[in-house]
Design a protein around this motif. Structure first.
Motif, PDB file in Angstrom:
ATOM      1  N   VAL A   8       0.858  -1.177   0.000  1.00 41.63           N
ATOM      2  CA  VAL A   8       0.000   0.000   0.000  1.00 41.63           C
ATOM      3  C   VAL A   8       0.898   1.231   0.000  1.00 41.63           C
ATOM      4  O   VAL A   8       1.865   1.301   0.741  1.00 41.63           O
ATOM      5  N   GLU A   9       0.575   2.182  -0.844  1.00 46.29           N
ATOM      6  CA  GLU A   9       1.328   3.433  -0.921  1.00 46.29           C
ATOM      7  C   GLU A   9       0.510   4.551  -0.278  1.00 46.29           C
ATOM      8  O   GLU A   9      -0.706   4.618  -0.454  1.00 46.29           O
ATOM      9  N   ASP A  10       1.180   5.434   0.448  1.00 43.62           N
ATOM     10  CA  ASP A  10       0.519   6.559   1.101  1.00 43.62           C
ATOM     11  C   ASP A  10       0.382   7.736   0.142  1.00 43.62           C
ATOM     12  O   ASP A  10       1.335   8.087  -0.565  1.00 43.62           O
ATOM     13  N   VAL A  11      -0.794   8.333   0.164  1.00 39.38           N
ATOM     14  CA  VAL A  11      -1.088   9.502  -0.661  1.00 39.38           C
ATOM     15  C   VAL A  11      -1.763  10.539   0.228  1.00 39.38           C
ATOM     16  O   VAL A  11      -2.745  10.237   0.907  1.00 39.38           O
ATOM     17  N   GLY A  12      -1.237  11.754   0.231  1.00 40.62           N
ATOM     18  CA  GLY A  12      -1.886  12.843   0.942  1.00 40.62           C
ATOM     19  C   GLY A  12      -2.956  13.454   0.059  1.00 40.62           C
ATOM     20  O   GLY A  12      -2.767  13.582  -1.151  1.00 40.62           O
ATOM     21  N   VAL A  13      -4.077  13.812   0.644  1.00 42.65           N
ATOM     22  CA  VAL A  13      -5.177  14.423  -0.105  1.00 42.65           C
ATOM     23  C   VAL A  13      -5.627  15.681   0.632  1.00 42.65           C
ATOM     24  O   VAL A  13      -5.882  15.629   1.841  1.00 42.65           O
ATOM     25  N   LEU A  14      -5.700  16.785  -0.094  1.00 46.40           N
ATOM     26  CA  LEU A  14      -6.212  18.014   0.487  1.00 46.40           C
ATOM     27  C   LEU A  14      -7.400  18.489  -0.347  1.00 46.40           C
ATOM     28  O   LEU A  14      -7.244  18.887  -1.505  1.00 46.40           O
ATOM     29  N   ALA A  15      -8.576  18.358   0.239  1.00 48.37           N
ATOM     30  CA  ALA A  15      -9.823  18.770  -0.406  1.00 48.37           C
ATOM     31  C   ALA A  15     -10.759  19.266   0.685  1.00 48.37           C
ATOM     32  O   ALA A  15     -10.871  18.636   1.737  1.00 48.37           O
ATOM     33  N   SER A  16     -11.438  20.362   0.432  1.00 50.33           N
ATOM     34  CA  SER A  16     -12.322  20.904   1.466  1.00 50.33           C
ATOM     35  C   SER A  16     -13.694  20.237   1.463  1.00 50.33           C
ATOM     36  O   SER A  16     -14.370  20.226   2.487  1.00 50.33           O
ATOM     37  N   ARG A  17     -14.087  19.671   0.356  1.00 54.48           N
ATOM     38  CA  ARG A  17     -15.425  19.065   0.259  1.00 54.48           C
ATOM     39  C   ARG A  17     -15.417  17.618   0.735  1.00 54.48           C
ATOM     40  O   ARG A  17     -14.652  16.792   0.244  1.00 54.48           O
ATOM     41  N   ARG A  18     -16.305  17.335   1.650  1.00 57.73           N
ATOM     42  CA  ARG A  18     -16.390  15.981   2.213  1.00 57.73           C
ATOM     43  C   ARG A  18     -16.687  14.934   1.136  1.00 57.73           C
ATOM     44  O   ARG A  18     -16.116  13.847   1.136  1.00 57.73           O
ATOM     45  N   GLU A  19     -17.566  15.252   0.216  1.00 57.35           N
ATOM     46  CA  GLU A  19     -17.916  14.322  -0.852  1.00 57.35           C
ATOM     47  C   GLU A  19     -16.677  13.950  -1.678  1.00 57.35           C
ATOM     48  O   GLU A  19     -16.467  12.782  -2.002  1.00 57.35           O
ATOM     49  N   THR A  20     -15.863  14.926  -1.983  1.00 53.21           N
ATOM     50  CA  THR A  20     -14.623  14.679  -2.738  1.00 53.21           C
ATOM     51  C   THR A  20     -13.699  13.764  -1.944  1.00 53.21           C
ATOM     52  O   THR A  20     -13.158  12.790  -2.481  1.00 53.21           O
ATOM     53  N   ARG A  21     -13.510  14.068  -0.669  1.00 57.40           N
ATOM     54  CA  ARG A  21     -12.636  13.247   0.182  1.00 57.40           C
ATOM     55  C   ARG A  21     -13.142  11.816   0.268  1.00 57.40           C
ATOM     56  O   ARG A  21     -12.365  10.870   0.114  1.00 57.40           O
ATOM     57  N   ASP A  22     -14.434  11.648   0.528  1.00 58.58           N
ATOM     58  CA  ASP A  22     -14.996  10.304   0.686  1.00 58.58           C
ATOM     59  C   ASP A  22     -14.876   9.480  -0.589  1.00 58.58           C
ATOM     60  O   ASP A  22     -14.481   8.315  -0.553  1.00 58.58           O
ATOM     61  N   GLU A  23     -15.235  10.078  -1.715  1.00 59.12           N
ATOM     62  CA  GLU A  23     -15.165   9.349  -2.984  1.00 59.12           C
ATOM     63  C   GLU A  23     -13.731   8.994  -3.357  1.00 59.12           C
ATOM     64  O   GLU A  23     -13.448   7.884  -3.795  1.00 59.12           O
ATOM     65  N   LEU A  24     -12.832   9.941  -3.172  1.00 59.07           N
ATOM     66  CA  LEU A  24     -11.436   9.674  -3.520  1.00 59.07           C
ATOM     67  C   LEU A  24     -10.822   8.643  -2.577  1.00 59.07           C
ATOM     68  O   LEU A  24     -10.065   7.768  -3.025  1.00 59.07           O
TER      69      LEU A  24
END
Length: 129
Positions: A8-24
């Motif tokens: 498993v590779e770690d990826v940082g995600v910065l998004a303000s919208r919860r829907e975007t975070r959850d789907e991604l």
């Protein structure tokens, strides 16, 4: 999944919208990546093991996004930065090619999840630590 992709590779995600975070998060998880969500424009929350950052900058102040990108490219030059935005031209100075740093990839918003995953896989596959 091939043996080379078993880890498993770690990826940082910065998004303000919860829907975007959850789907991604779901899509990345199904593709063999672990998403860590950053809560602010700072690399302090980014795991040292992170191989990439996916940034959705449209809901943040543009000057702060540019500073974040500049700082990230200096501190983590091998990190793949994927920027997903409706207005790529405003970030142009911060995403230009530079010596010694991976050039960020800019995708138009809304992106297809597979396009982000393909970028992550190609970077991880050619840039193993």
């Amino acid at each position: 999944m091939s043996p080379a992709r078993a880890a498993v590779e770690d990826v940082g995600v910065l998004a303000s919208r919860r829907e975007t975070r959850d789907e991604l998060a779901r899509y990345l998880g199904e593709s063999g990546f672990r998403a860590d969500f950053l809560t602010r424009l700072s690399d302090d929350e980014l795991r040292p093991s992170a191989r990439a950052v996916v940034l959705f900058p449209d809901d943040f102040e543009i000057a702060a996004v540019r500073r974040f990108l500049d700082r990230l490219r200096i501190r983590r030059p091998d990190l793949l930065i994927v920027v997903v935005t409706r207005a790529p031209i405003v970030l142009e100075p911060a995403v230009r090619a530079r010596d010694g740093a991976t050039t960020p990839v800019v995708l138009p918003r809304p992106p297809f999840g597979w396009s982000i995953v393909d970028l992550l896989r190609s970077h991880v596959g050619t840039n193993r630590r």
